[in-house]
Design an enzyme around this catalytic site. Structure first.
Site, PDB file in Angstrom:
ATOM      1  N   GLU A 113      31.667  42.053  48.044  1.00 32.03           N
ATOM      2  CA  GLU A 113      33.006  42.500  47.325  1.00 32.03           C
ATOM      3  C   GLU A 113      33.145  44.407  47.360  1.00 32.03           C
ATOM      4  O   GLU A 113      34.125  44.541  46.397  1.00 32.03           O
ATOM      5  CB  GLU A 113      32.589  42.420  46.012  1.00 32.03           C
ATOM      6  CG  GLU A 113      32.107  40.466  46.243  1.00 32.03           C
ATOM      7  CD  GLU A 113      33.702  39.575  46.613  1.00 32.03           C
ATOM      8  OE1 GLU A 113      34.548  39.758  46.644  1.00 32.03           O
ATOM      9  OE2 GLU A 113      33.910  37.980  46.681  1.00 32.03           O
ATOM     10  N   HIS A 136      31.285  42.216  38.851  1.00 30.10           N
ATOM     11  CA  HIS A 136      31.605  40.879  38.840  1.00 30.10           C
ATOM     12  C   HIS A 136      30.798  40.086  38.502  1.00 30.10           C
ATOM     13  O   HIS A 136      29.144  40.267  38.416  1.00 30.10           O
ATOM     14  CB  HIS A 136      32.002  41.021  40.456  1.00 30.10           C
ATOM     15  CG  HIS A 136      32.171  39.648  40.827  1.00 30.10           C
ATOM     16  ND1 HIS A 136      33.323  39.095  40.186  1.00 30.10           N
ATOM     17  CD2 HIS A 136      31.789  38.889  41.465  1.00 30.10           C
ATOM     18  CE1 HIS A 136      33.741  37.447  40.930  1.00 30.10           C
ATOM     19  NE2 HIS A 136      32.466  37.816  41.979  1.00 30.10           N
ATOM     20  N   HIS A 138      30.128  35.177  37.136  1.00 32.23           N
ATOM     21  CA  HIS A 138      30.831  33.950  37.233  1.00 32.23           C
ATOM     22  C   HIS A 138      30.692  33.828  35.903  1.00 32.23           C
ATOM     23  O   HIS A 138      29.472  32.753  35.729  1.00 32.23           O
ATOM     24  CB  HIS A 138      30.488  32.973  38.001  1.00 32.23           C
ATOM     25  CG  HIS A 138      30.608  34.222  39.708  1.00 32.23           C
ATOM     26  ND1 HIS A 138      29.654  33.749  40.848  1.00 32.23           N
ATOM     27  CD2 HIS A 138      31.085  34.360  40.044  1.00 32.23           C
ATOM     28  CE1 HIS A 138      29.943  34.101  41.482  1.00 32.23           C
ATOM     29  NE2 HIS A 138      30.728  35.172  41.276  1.00 32.23           N
ATOM     30  N   GLU A 166      36.539  39.590  16.286  1.00 32.82           N
ATOM     31  CA  GLU A 166      36.562  40.471  17.990  1.00 32.82           C
ATOM     32  C   GLU A 166      37.230  40.722  18.760  1.00 32.82           C
ATOM     33  O   GLU A 166      38.040  41.925  19.779  1.00 32.82           O
ATOM     34  CB  GLU A 166      35.456  39.919  18.344  1.00 32.82           C
ATOM     35  CG  GLU A 166      34.044  41.910  18.079  1.00 32.82           C
ATOM     36  CD  GLU A 166      33.731  42.112  17.327  1.00 32.82           C
ATOM     37  OE1 GLU A 166      34.388  41.371  15.509  1.00 32.82           O
ATOM     38  OE2 GLU A 166      33.617  43.419  17.141  1.00 32.82           O
ATOM     39  N   HIS A 207      36.735  31.405  39.868  1.00 27.97           N
ATOM     40  CA  HIS A 207      36.078  32.265  41.110  1.00 27.97           C
ATOM     41  C   HIS A 207      35.061  32.828  39.196  1.00 27.97           C
ATOM     42  O   HIS A 207      33.348  32.589  39.598  1.00 27.97           O
ATOM     43  CB  HIS A 207      36.116  33.204  42.113  1.00 27.97           C
ATOM     44  CG  HIS A 207      35.361  33.964  42.102  1.00 27.97           C
ATOM     45  ND1 HIS A 207      35.565  34.109  43.792  1.00 27.97           N
ATOM     46  CD2 HIS A 207      34.104  34.318  42.296  1.00 27.97           C
ATOM     47  CE1 HIS A 207      34.742  34.687  44.155  1.00 27.97           C
ATOM     48  NE2 HIS A 207      33.785  35.262  43.585  1.00 27.97           N
TER      49      HIS A 207
HETATM   50  P1  13P Z   1      27.416  39.393  47.160  1.00 27.33           P
HETATM   51  O1  13P Z   1      26.037  38.319  47.254  1.00 27.33           O
HETATM   52  O2  13P Z   1      28.220  39.462  48.751  1.00 27.33           O
HETATM   53  O3  13P Z   1      27.325  39.833  46.537  1.00 27.33           O
HETATM   54  O4  13P Z   1      28.796  38.175  46.416  1.00 27.33           O
HETATM   55  C1  13P Z   1      28.945  36.846  45.588  1.00 27.33           C
HETATM   56  C2  13P Z   1      29.635  37.122  45.116  1.00 27.33           C
HETATM   57  O5  13P Z   1      29.898  36.993  43.319  1.00 27.33           O
HETATM   58  C3  13P Z   1      31.451  36.866  45.724  1.00 27.33           C
HETATM   59  O6  13P Z   1      32.184  36.770  44.621  1.00 27.33           O
HETATM   60 ZN    ZN Z   2      31.804  36.452  43.018  1.00 28.93          ZN
END
Ligand code: 13P
Ligand code: ZN
Length: 266
Positions: A113, A136, A138, A166, A207
């Site tokens: 990413e 980033h 999840h 909050e 995602h």
């Molecule tokens: P990477 O392992 O390449 O960092 O990817 C993880 C991910 O969350 C892809 O969106």
């Molecule tokens: Zn990801």
């Protein structure tokens, strides 16, 4: 020694928290931090770059800057114990190229990413001189919400604000929601960076989330707060008997805490 720098220690601490919170299964998620030259320059002095990479994106305005970034395929769970393999530092050169100057030992390379991280840093630096961090991740409830809520940024933001007091205080700039796209490429990076001109957080439907900020604690805290609201949204879905915090009360809250809610929402 670079390994002892405060930013690397903090990235290790934050990666552990992300893993412990269940946001970063396996290699899910990635982190990047613009590092102050003064923090590591002495350790880098005289050392030749390890190799040059093509980032594939326009990195103008970042030339010379150093970016600490997680490696592709690296498990968040292992980052604190294997920082030299899991992390690396790149220095931006001209024309989309960058030199790896530290880390990524045993054949590692930056996250897939990286285009989104680079373009996100550019977007945020253009509007915030203090910007430094992109995370980033999840988070489960944020992703669940993208399966149960319309994917427009306005109503999504309002739903989050209504759940807990909050939220409006921590993210008055709201969230932007991007419908599902293929990840790991320049196209999703361009779309995300566009959305990040107006707020610090972009949610990728089905995602995860990209959050930005001026330091690791603040950026982590932003994800934490958005995820907490999303958890409340999901826990009460189907059996809510109030709408949560009304528009009038959100306005009252904004005035009391001196924050300016994203325009056209209230
Ligand atoms: P990477 O392992 O390449 O960092 O990817 C993880 C991910 O969350 C892809 O969106
Ligand atoms: Zn990801």
């Amino acid at each position: 020694m670079i390994i002892e720098s405060k930013t690397i220690k903090k990235v290790c601490e934050i990666a552990k928290c992300c893993y412990d919170f269940g946001w970063d299964e396996r290699n899910g998620g990635n982190i990047s931090v613009l590092v102050d030259e003064s923090e590591i320059q002495a350790s880098l002095a005289g050392a030749p770059p390890i190799c040059r990479i093509n980032t594939g994106v326009d990195n103008s305005n970042l030339e010379g800057k150093l970016l600490l970034v997680t490696g592709t395929g690296k498990y968040f769970r292992n980052i604190p114990n294997e920082p030299k393999e899991s992390l690396g530092i790149i220095r931006f050169c001209k024309n989309g190229f960058a030199d790896i100057v530290w880390g990524f030992e045993n054949g590692g390379k930056p996250t897939s990413e990286l285009p989104t991280h680079i373009l996100a840093h550019k977007s945020r630096l253009a509007v915030d001189d203090n910007h430094k961090v992109v995370i980033h991740s999840h988070p489960t409830n944020v992703i669940a919400m993208t399966l149960t809520h319309p994917l427009d940024s306005k109503s999504f933001t309002l739903s989050l604000w209504r759940m807990i007091t909050e939220s409006l205080i921590v993210f008055p700039d709201g969230v932007s929601v991007l419908d599902w796209m293929l990840c790991g490429n320049v196209e999703i990076g361009i779309k995300s960076a566009e959305l990040l001109k107006e707020c610090r957080s972009v949610i990728w439907a089905h995602h995860g989330i990209f959050c930005t900020g001026s330091n690791l604690d603040e950026t982590f805290g932003l994800i934490e707060t958005i995820e907490k609201s999303a958890e409340l949204y999901m826990k009460t879905l189907g059996h809510r008997i109030t709408e949560g915090i009304s528009d009038d009360r959100l306005r009252e809250l904004a005035t009391a805490f001196g924050v300016t809610p994203k325009k056209d929402l209230l």
